[in-house]
Scaffold this active site. Structure first.
Site, PDB file in Angstrom:
ATOM      1  N   ARG A 140       1.076  -1.358  -0.042  1.00  0.00           N
ATOM      2  CA  ARG A 140       0.180  -0.006  -0.062  1.00  0.00           C
ATOM      3  C   ARG A 140       0.648   1.306  -0.020  1.00  0.00           C
ATOM      4  NH1 ARG A 140      -5.680  -0.427  -0.852  1.00  0.00           N
ATOM      5  NH2 ARG A 140      -5.950   1.001   0.506  1.00  0.00           N
ATOM      6  N   HIS A 180      -4.126  -1.726  -7.998  1.00  0.00           N
ATOM      7  CA  HIS A 180      -4.917  -2.163  -6.870  1.00  0.00           C
ATOM      8  C   HIS A 180      -3.968  -3.119  -6.085  1.00  0.00           C
ATOM      9  CE1 HIS A 180      -8.171  -4.006  -4.442  1.00  0.00           C
ATOM     10  NE2 HIS A 180      -7.355  -5.032  -4.595  1.00  0.00           N
TER      11      HIS A 180
HETATM   12  P1  ADP Z   1      -8.053   1.619  -3.064  1.00  0.00           P
HETATM   13  O1  ADP Z   1      -8.000   1.361  -4.415  1.00  0.00           O
HETATM   14  O2  ADP Z   1      -6.817   2.848  -3.093  1.00  0.00           O
HETATM   15  O3  ADP Z   1      -7.926   0.613  -1.776  1.00  0.00           O
HETATM   16  P2  ADP Z   1     -10.872   2.104  -2.563  1.00  0.00           P
HETATM   17  O4  ADP Z   1     -10.954   0.657  -2.220  1.00  0.00           O
HETATM   18  O5  ADP Z   1     -11.318   3.151  -1.687  1.00  0.00           O
HETATM   19  O6  ADP Z   1      -9.439   2.571  -2.788  1.00  0.00           O
HETATM   20  O7  ADP Z   1     -11.667   2.337  -4.008  1.00  0.00           O
HETATM   21  C1  ADP Z   1     -11.707   1.305  -5.033  1.00  0.00           C
HETATM   22  C2  ADP Z   1     -11.336   2.104  -6.385  1.00  0.00           C
HETATM   23  O8  ADP Z   1     -12.303   3.007  -6.625  1.00  0.00           O
HETATM   24  C3  ADP Z   1     -10.158   3.166  -6.311  1.00  0.00           C
HETATM   25  O9  ADP Z   1      -8.978   2.581  -6.581  1.00  0.00           O
HETATM   26  C4  ADP Z   1     -10.453   4.253  -7.294  1.00  0.00           C
HETATM   27  O10 ADP Z   1     -10.162   3.618  -8.770  1.00  0.00           O
HETATM   28  C5  ADP Z   1     -12.026   4.027  -7.275  1.00  0.00           C
HETATM   29  N1  ADP Z   1     -12.445   5.268  -6.531  1.00  0.00           N
HETATM   30  C6  ADP Z   1     -12.501   5.539  -5.193  1.00  0.00           C
HETATM   31  N2  ADP Z   1     -13.279   6.509  -4.879  1.00  0.00           N
HETATM   32  C7  ADP Z   1     -13.349   7.155  -5.973  1.00  0.00           C
HETATM   33  C8  ADP Z   1     -14.105   8.400  -6.358  1.00  0.00           C
HETATM   34  N3  ADP Z   1     -14.455   9.300  -5.411  1.00  0.00           N
HETATM   35  N4  ADP Z   1     -14.234   8.965  -7.572  1.00  0.00           N
HETATM   36  C9  ADP Z   1     -14.003   7.880  -8.596  1.00  0.00           C
HETATM   37  N5  ADP Z   1     -13.392   6.720  -8.327  1.00  0.00           N
HETATM   38  C10 ADP Z   1     -13.173   6.534  -6.958  1.00  0.00           C
END
Ligand code: ADP
Length: 164
Positions: free
Chosen positions: A91, A131
């Site tokens: 991460r 991811h």
């Molecule tokens: P991460 O991938 O950093 O763990 P999350 O699990 O919170 O983040 O979200 C999954 C994915 O959703 C993110 O990697 C991103 O591609 C998308 N995402 C999250 N929040 C938003 C947002 N507010 N607007 C657009 N896409 C988003």
């Protein structure tokens, strides 16, 4: 503690031919690849990875739907990494969700600049290159979703001889 985590090179990064440069970041940090494949998932699979009760609950229905479209728009490269505290370390190497705010030196900070506002304006998921599993529970579920047990390998890498 030695753990495993799932990483995806998302469709934006595969199309931009960044896969090698992304994988290199993790190998440079001494993390061990124990399984790897390219896969173009369908809508059903996407919904298992990005569950409605998780993403829609945290970010809303629109973000969830846009995210589902994003992850099926091309193949992804999926791999499992093993190492000490690998979930947290990966991460850190990836950087935070929004590339615009991600520090240089992180994958998202170096290879993207997309912001929440530009994603919202374009009605798209934020295109953030990679991811990685968020925690131990997610890592367990995600590795089992993307890989069969026989696709994961146990072997000694140079790190096992030099570091642990
Ligand atoms: P991460 O991938 O950093 O763990 P999350 O699990 O919170 O983040 O979200 C999954 C994915 O959703 C993110 O990697 C991103 O591609 C998308 N995402 C999250 N929040 C938003 C947002 N507010 N607007 C657009 N896409 C988003």
């Amino acid at each position: 503690m030695v753990e495993r985590t799932l990483v995806l090179v998302k469709p934006d990064a595969v199309k931009r031919q960044l896969t090698g440069r992304i994988v290199e970041r993790f190998e440079n940090a001494g993390l061990k690849i124990v399984g790897m494949k390219m896969i173009w998932v369908d809508d059903n699979f996407a919904k298992k990875h990005y569950r409605e009760d998780d993403i829609a609950k945290r970010h809303g229905e629109t973000v969830w739907k846009n995210l589902l479209k994003f992850i099926v728009e091309g193949p992804v490269v999926a791999f499992v990494l093993e190492g000490n505290d690998v979930i947290e370390v990966v991460r850190k190497i990836c950087g935070p969700t929004e590339p615009k705010s991600a520090q240089p030196g992180t994958i998202r900070g170096d290879f993207a600049h997309h912001s929440y506002s530009s994603a919202d304006a374009g009605q798209k998921a934020i295109r953030n290159v990679v991811h990685s599993s968020a925690n131990k529970d997610d890592a367990k579920l995600e590795i089992a979703l993307w890989f069969l047990e026989k696709e994961l390998h146990t072997y000694k890498s140079v790190q096992d001889f030099c570091m642990y």
